[in-house]
Design a protein around this motif. Structure first.
Motif, short mmCIF file in Angstrom:
data_model
loop_
_atom_site.label_atom_id
_atom_site.label_comp_id
_atom_site.label_asym_id
_atom_site.label_seq_id
_atom_site.Cartn_x
_atom_site.Cartn_y
_atom_site.Cartn_z
N ALA A 52 0.61 -1.27 -0.06
CA ALA A 52 0.01 -0.03 0.03
C ALA A 52 0.87 1.29 -0.09
O ALA A 52 0.11 2.35 -0.34
CB ALA A 52 -0.86 0.05 1.48
N TRP A 53 2.17 1.22 0.37
CA TRP A 53 3.21 2.18 0.21
C TRP A 53 3.77 2.40 -0.94
O TRP A 53 4.69 3.25 -0.99
CB TRP A 53 3.92 2.37 1.41
CG TRP A 53 4.86 1.17 1.86
CD1 TRP A 53 5.90 0.93 1.29
CD2 TRP A 53 4.45 -0.01 2.52
NE1 TRP A 53 6.43 -0.37 1.71
CE2 TRP A 53 5.42 -0.88 2.51
CE3 TRP A 53 3.11 -0.43 3.19
CZ2 TRP A 53 5.31 -2.25 3.10
CZ3 TRP A 53 3.13 -1.72 3.64
CH2 TRP A 53 4.24 -2.43 3.93
N SER A 69 -8.26 10.12 4.92
CA SER A 69 -8.63 8.75 5.39
C SER A 69 -10.18 8.58 5.45
O SER A 69 -10.89 9.26 6.05
CB SER A 69 -7.87 8.27 6.50
OG SER A 69 -8.79 8.26 7.75
N THR A 118 -1.01 9.52 -1.32
CA THR A 118 -1.64 8.62 -0.68
C THR A 118 -0.46 7.39 -0.20
O THR A 118 -0.34 7.18 1.13
CB THR A 118 -2.79 7.71 -1.19
OG1 THR A 118 -3.33 8.72 -2.00
CG2 THR A 118 -3.58 6.97 -0.37
N ILE A 155 0.82 6.55 3.63
CA ILE A 155 0.81 5.25 4.28
C ILE A 155 2.35 4.74 4.71
O ILE A 155 2.39 4.25 5.87
CB ILE A 155 0.28 4.08 3.26
CG1 ILE A 155 -1.22 4.57 3.07
CG2 ILE A 155 0.36 2.70 3.63
CD1 ILE A 155 -1.84 3.66 1.88
N ASN A 177 2.82 6.59 7.97
CA ASN A 177 2.10 5.94 9.08
C ASN A 177 2.65 4.59 9.52
O ASN A 177 2.88 4.43 10.67
CB ASN A 177 0.82 5.53 8.37
CG ASN A 177 -0.35 6.60 8.49
OD1 ASN A 177 -0.38 7.50 9.25
ND2 ASN A 177 -1.43 6.55 7.82
N ARG A 178 3.28 3.97 8.58
CA ARG A 178 3.99 2.74 9.02
C ARG A 178 5.24 3.02 9.75
O ARG A 178 5.48 2.39 10.63
CB ARG A 178 4.32 2.18 7.62
CG ARG A 178 4.93 0.90 7.60
CD ARG A 178 4.88 0.26 6.09
NE ARG A 178 5.82 -1.12 6.40
CZ ARG A 178 7.01 -1.01 5.82
NH1 ARG A 178 7.50 -0.21 5.21
NH2 ARG A 178 7.61 -2.36 5.97
N HIS A 194 -1.98 5.68 12.34
CA HIS A 194 -2.56 5.55 10.94
C HIS A 194 -3.68 6.94 10.81
O HIS A 194 -4.58 6.60 9.92
CB HIS A 194 -3.66 4.52 11.23
CG HIS A 194 -4.38 4.44 12.61
ND1 HIS A 194 -5.82 5.12 12.59
CD2 HIS A 194 -4.13 4.31 14.09
CE1 HIS A 194 -6.35 4.87 13.87
NE2 HIS A 194 -5.18 4.58 14.67
#
Lengths: 229, 229
Positions: free
Chosen positions: B110-111, B143, B199, B203, B206-207, B212
């Protein structure tokens, strides 16, 4: 620790030099011309006052002397500069690439990008240097003009991409020395494929609003500590 | 004005539905299944209270009824959905594509992103629809989870890309109806090539921090008025 700024006579490089030297760091400006490097260092000391520790020399000598080596050059000349300093960057050193592959490099627009073969300008640079060099990408979305305007607070985050976590944190520490800048761990070096293009988006925003100082902040940080904590 | 949300039963679409309906707009949820569309609309009314104007139906009927049509679907199914609604989107309508080409569409991360043939997911969508449809790209970095959490302020800007300035401003007005969100004119539709990939950078952030809810704000806006003013 000695910090070198390759291309330190340009807007971004000179701005970084001023901010890091003002924060007490020793900065070595690198230039294609030794005279220009020395003259720009002199100018920095005049702006900052006599305590500032700024030297100027060639890109090659600056690369040799720095523990952390910032490279702030236009994309059109980036590969040539890396090939010129390659023999002078010892394995284990940290190199911070600040290049964005703006389409201006090929006669295009500053709000467009071109796609480097290696994915990003930073990865292209890494492919030129010794594999033992620790490559980090950062400072793409911070304006050189604002960095030079020392009386004005910087309202920006700096996206830092790198695969070596210690190198990334060391660069993050330097970012945090500059008042109001804050570093954000954006992931491994391949994330520079995104971070580098965000420069063009900012230029597009500047263009839409006829301003010239748009920047990015990351929100949702209330809960942040150190990356991975 | 009627607003449709194609894929309105998903996280992002349902969040948008709740926020826009709470701001007093009439929202038509589109779903592959009419029953699921209707049930999700019912759920929205239960959350928002009896005054809320939310209907649910098929994607095709929702596309036909909306003046502004949001498309909030995963990239893997995006082209199919556009082909399904194509005959139901009249020229002159505004379509807001919210897709990010995350590599999850092809079993990746997703990243990471994949590169759509047309440059961006929004441009790919535009190529499917009638050329008279006004395509706008937005909401990539907001989000769905946060949109659904109605008691919590949204601390984000929304990058809006589009070539039709009136359509872009109309979408911007809808963004500004949602408390704490603010629209940013990011340039023409091709700028979605950058905005959509951001986006994946969020992500990645966030990781890195095990959070999140990272988001973007644009700084330097003190001087902003309307775009182009």
């Amino acid at each position: 620790m000695d910090i070198s700024v390759i291309g330190g006579t340009g807007e971004e490089g000179f701005g970084l030099t001023l901010r890091l030297a003002r924060a007490g760091q020793h900065v070595i400006i690198g230039s294609r011309s030794e005279e220009k490097g020395a003259a720009t260092a002199q100018k920095a000391v005049e702006i900052l006052g006599g305590d500032a520790r700024v030297d100027g020399t060639t890109n090659e000598l600056a690369a040799e002397r720095g523990d952390v080596i910032f490279v702030t050059v236009p994309y059109a000349g980036q590969a040539d500069i890396y090939r010129a300093i390659k023999a002078h960057v010892a394995p284990g050193k940290i190199v911070v690439d600040c290049t964005s592959p703006l389409a201006t490099a090929v006669g295009g627009r500053a709000w467009h990008v071109i796609r480097p073969w290696h994915g990003s300008a930073a990865e292209a640079a890494k492919a030129i240097l010794d594999p033992g060099v620790k490559m980090v990408a950062a400072f793409h979305t911070v304006s050189g003009e604002q960095l030079q305007d020392l009386e004005r607070p910087m309202d920006s985050d700096v996206f830092v991409c790198g695969t070596d976590k210690e190198a990334k944190a060391a660069v993050g520490k330097l970012v945090d020395l500059i008042p109001d800048l804050r570093w954000v761990d954006a992931g491994d070096l391949t994330q520079a494929r995104i971070a580098e293009t965000m420069t063009a988006l900012l230029i597009s925003v500047n263009r839409a609003y006829k301003i010239h100082d748009a920047g990015f902040r990351v929100t949702g940080r209330q809960a942040w500590g150190r990356p991975g904590a």
